[in-house]
Design a protein around this motif. Structure first.
Motif, PDB file in Angstrom:
ATOM      1  N   ALA A 214       7.480  12.857   2.406  1.00  0.00           N
ATOM      2  CA  ALA A 214       7.491  13.814   3.513  1.00  0.00           C
ATOM      3  C   ALA A 214       8.919  14.228   3.862  1.00  0.00           C
ATOM      4  O   ALA A 214       9.190  15.414   4.083  1.00  0.00           O
ATOM      5  N   GLU A 215       9.811  13.267   3.915  1.00  0.00           N
ATOM      6  CA  GLU A 215      11.205  13.583   4.235  1.00  0.00           C
ATOM      7  C   GLU A 215      11.799  14.529   3.198  1.00  0.00           C
ATOM      8  O   GLU A 215      12.503  15.483   3.553  1.00  0.00           O
ATOM      9  N   ARG A 216      11.524  14.291   1.924  1.00  0.00           N
ATOM     10  CA  ARG A 216      12.060  15.161   0.864  1.00  0.00           C
ATOM     11  C   ARG A 216      11.483  16.572   0.970  1.00  0.00           C
ATOM     12  O   ARG A 216      12.200  17.554   0.789  1.00  0.00           O
ATOM     13  N   LEU A 217      10.194  16.671   1.266  1.00  0.00           N
ATOM     14  CA  LEU A 217       9.570  17.981   1.411  1.00  0.00           C
ATOM     15  C   LEU A 217      10.172  18.746   2.589  1.00  0.00           C
ATOM     16  O   LEU A 217      10.453  19.943   2.489  1.00  0.00           O
ATOM     17  N   LEU A 218      10.375  18.066   3.703  1.00  0.00           N
ATOM     18  CA  LEU A 218      10.988  18.712   4.865  1.00  0.00           C
ATOM     19  C   LEU A 218      12.429  19.108   4.566  1.00  0.00           C
ATOM     20  O   LEU A 218      12.868  20.199   4.931  1.00  0.00           O
ATOM     21  N   ASP A 219      13.175  18.222   3.900  1.00  0.00           N
ATOM     22  CA  ASP A 219      14.560  18.530   3.536  1.00  0.00           C
ATOM     23  C   ASP A 219      14.645  19.770   2.642  1.00  0.00           C
ATOM     24  O   ASP A 219      15.616  20.524   2.703  1.00  0.00           O
ATOM     25  N   ALA A 220      13.613  19.969   1.814  1.00  0.00           N
ATOM     26  CA  ALA A 220      13.586  21.119   0.902  1.00  0.00           C
ATOM     27  C   ALA A 220      13.110  22.391   1.598  1.00  0.00           C
ATOM     28  O   ALA A 220      13.042  23.449   0.974  1.00  0.00           O
ATOM     29  N   GLY A 221      12.759  22.282   2.876  1.00  0.00           N
ATOM     30  CA  GLY A 221      12.390  23.467   3.643  1.00  0.00           C
ATOM     31  C   GLY A 221      10.909  23.804   3.643  1.00  0.00           C
ATOM     32  O   GLY A 221      10.525  24.876   4.107  1.00  0.00           O
ATOM     33  N   HIS A 222      10.067  22.910   3.158  1.00  0.00           N
ATOM     34  CA  HIS A 222       8.628  23.171   3.136  1.00  0.00           C
ATOM     35  C   HIS A 222       8.008  22.961   4.513  1.00  0.00           C
ATOM     36  O   HIS A 222       8.382  22.031   5.232  1.00  0.00           O
ATOM     37  N   ALA A 223       7.066  23.824   4.866  1.00  0.00           N
ATOM     38  CA  ALA A 223       6.256  23.607   6.066  1.00  0.00           C
ATOM     39  C   ALA A 223       5.309  22.465   5.734  1.00  0.00           C
ATOM     40  O   ALA A 223       4.671  22.465   4.682  1.00  0.00           O
ATOM     41  N   LEU A 224       5.222  21.465   6.603  1.00  0.00           N
ATOM     42  CA  LEU A 224       4.453  20.265   6.289  1.00  0.00           C
ATOM     43  C   LEU A 224       3.640  19.812   7.492  1.00  0.00           C
ATOM     44  O   LEU A 224       4.151  19.741   8.610  1.00  0.00           O
ATOM     45  N   THR A 225       2.378  19.516   7.232  1.00  0.00           N
ATOM     46  CA  THR A 225       1.504  18.892   8.217  1.00  0.00           C
ATOM     47  C   THR A 225       1.222  17.487   7.718  1.00  0.00           C
ATOM     48  O   THR A 225       0.929  17.293   6.534  1.00  0.00           O
ATOM     49  N   VAL A 226       1.307  16.497   8.614  1.00  0.00           N
ATOM     50  CA  VAL A 226       1.124  15.102   8.209  1.00  0.00           C
ATOM     51  C   VAL A 226       0.039  14.436   9.037  1.00  0.00           C
ATOM     52  O   VAL A 226      -0.258  14.847  10.155  1.00  0.00           O
ATOM     53  N   TYR A 227      -0.540  13.386   8.447  1.00  0.00           N
ATOM     54  CA  TYR A 227      -1.500  12.550   9.164  1.00  0.00           C
ATOM     55  C   TYR A 227      -1.331  11.114   8.684  1.00  0.00           C
ATOM     56  O   TYR A 227      -1.129  10.860   7.490  1.00  0.00           O
ATOM     57  N   ASN A 228      -1.432  10.187   9.618  1.00  0.00           N
ATOM     58  CA  ASN A 228      -1.423   8.769   9.299  1.00  0.00           C
ATOM     59  C   ASN A 228      -2.312   8.043  10.295  1.00  0.00           C
ATOM     60  O   ASN A 228      -2.397   8.449  11.457  1.00  0.00           O
ATOM     61  N   ARG A 229      -2.974   6.985   9.842  1.00  0.00           N
ATOM     62  CA  ARG A 229      -3.834   6.210  10.743  1.00  0.00           C
ATOM     63  C   ARG A 229      -3.055   5.666  11.923  1.00  0.00           C
ATOM     64  O   ARG A 229      -3.581   5.518  13.020  1.00  0.00           O
ATOM     65  N   THR A 230      -1.790   5.329  11.704  1.00  0.00           N
ATOM     66  CA  THR A 230      -0.913   4.836  12.760  1.00  0.00           C
ATOM     67  C   THR A 230      -0.055   6.006  13.225  1.00  0.00           C
ATOM     68  O   THR A 230       0.875   6.412  12.530  1.00  0.00           O
ATOM     69  N   PRO A 231      -0.377   6.582  14.375  1.00  0.00           N
ATOM     70  CA  PRO A 231       0.299   7.807  14.824  1.00  0.00           C
ATOM     71  C   PRO A 231       1.821   7.681  14.951  1.00  0.00           C
ATOM     72  O   PRO A 231       2.535   8.667  14.784  1.00  0.00           O
ATOM     73  N   GLU A 232       2.331   6.492  15.228  1.00  0.00           N
ATOM     74  CA  GLU A 232       3.772   6.325  15.404  1.00  0.00           C
ATOM     75  C   GLU A 232       4.558   6.714  14.152  1.00  0.00           C
ATOM     76  O   GLU A 232       5.675   7.217  14.239  1.00  0.00           O
ATOM     77  N   ARG A 233       3.974   6.501  12.986  1.00  0.00           N
ATOM     78  CA  ARG A 233       4.666   6.875  11.747  1.00  0.00           C
ATOM     79  C   ARG A 233       4.803   8.390  11.632  1.00  0.00           C
ATOM     80  O   ARG A 233       5.773   8.883  11.077  1.00  0.00           O
ATOM     81  N   ALA A 234       3.841   9.115  12.149  1.00  0.00           N
ATOM     82  CA  ALA A 234       3.901  10.576  12.099  1.00  0.00           C
ATOM     83  C   ALA A 234       4.887  11.128  13.125  1.00  0.00           C
ATOM     84  O   ALA A 234       5.489  12.180  12.910  1.00  0.00           O
ATOM     85  N   ALA A 235       5.081  10.431  14.219  1.00  0.00           N
ATOM     86  CA  ALA A 235       5.942  10.915  15.296  1.00  0.00           C
ATOM     87  C   ALA A 235       7.376  11.126  14.823  1.00  0.00           C
ATOM     88  O   ALA A 235       8.022  12.113  15.199  1.00  0.00           O
ATOM     89  N   ALA A 236       7.885  10.242  13.994  1.00  0.00           N
ATOM     90  CA  ALA A 236       9.254  10.374  13.499  1.00  0.00           C
ATOM     91  C   ALA A 236       9.406  11.660  12.676  1.00  0.00           C
ATOM     92  O   ALA A 236      10.431  12.336  12.752  1.00  0.00           O
ATOM     93  N   LEU A 237       8.384  11.997  11.904  1.00  0.00           N
ATOM     94  CA  LEU A 237       8.435  13.214  11.093  1.00  0.00           C
ATOM     95  C   LEU A 237       8.260  14.462  11.941  1.00  0.00           C
ATOM     96  O   LEU A 237       8.796  15.522  11.616  1.00  0.00           O
ATOM     97  N   ALA A 238       7.540  14.343  13.037  1.00  0.00           N
ATOM     98  CA  ALA A 238       7.402  15.485  13.951  1.00  0.00           C
ATOM     99  C   ALA A 238       8.769  15.879  14.490  1.00  0.00           C
ATOM    100  O   ALA A 238       9.063  17.071  14.640  1.00  0.00           O
ATOM    101  N   GLY A 239       9.605  14.901  14.733  1.00  0.00           N
ATOM    102  CA  GLY A 239      10.955  15.169  15.194  1.00  0.00           C
ATOM    103  C   GLY A 239      11.804  15.895  14.166  1.00  0.00           C
ATOM    104  O   GLY A 239      12.810  16.504  14.499  1.00  0.00           O
ATOM    105  N   ARG A 240      11.372  15.843  12.920  1.00  0.00           N
ATOM    106  CA  ARG A 240      12.089  16.534  11.833  1.00  0.00           C
ATOM    107  C   ARG A 240      11.440  17.862  11.479  1.00  0.00           C
ATOM    108  O   ARG A 240      11.840  18.516  10.525  1.00  0.00           O
TER     109      ARG A 240
END
Length: 68
Positions: free
Chosen positions: A14-40
């Protein structure tokens, strides 16, 4: 593009995709893991089904079938 599963490998992907400028939607069973990526800039889906309904491509990074 969507990514389900944000463990060590999924989060790194996910980090690499965001760094490359891709629009990304994420999901994880543990929402806290997704929160860090939302900030990016990732959009966070509430469920895997919600994610799948919002994107054309879904990538998964899961330990096994039970993780879904």
């Amino acid at each position: 593009m969507g990514l389900i599963g944000l463990g060590s490998m999924g989060a790194a992907m996910a980090e690499r995709l965001l760094d490359a400028g891709h629009a990304l939607t994420v999901y994880n069973r543990t929402p806290e893991r997704a929160a860090a990526l939302a900030g990016r800039g990732a959009k966070v889906a509430g469920t895997a089904a919600e994610l799948a309904g919002q994107v054309d491509v879904v990538l998964t990074s899961l330990a096994d079938d039970d993780a879904f």
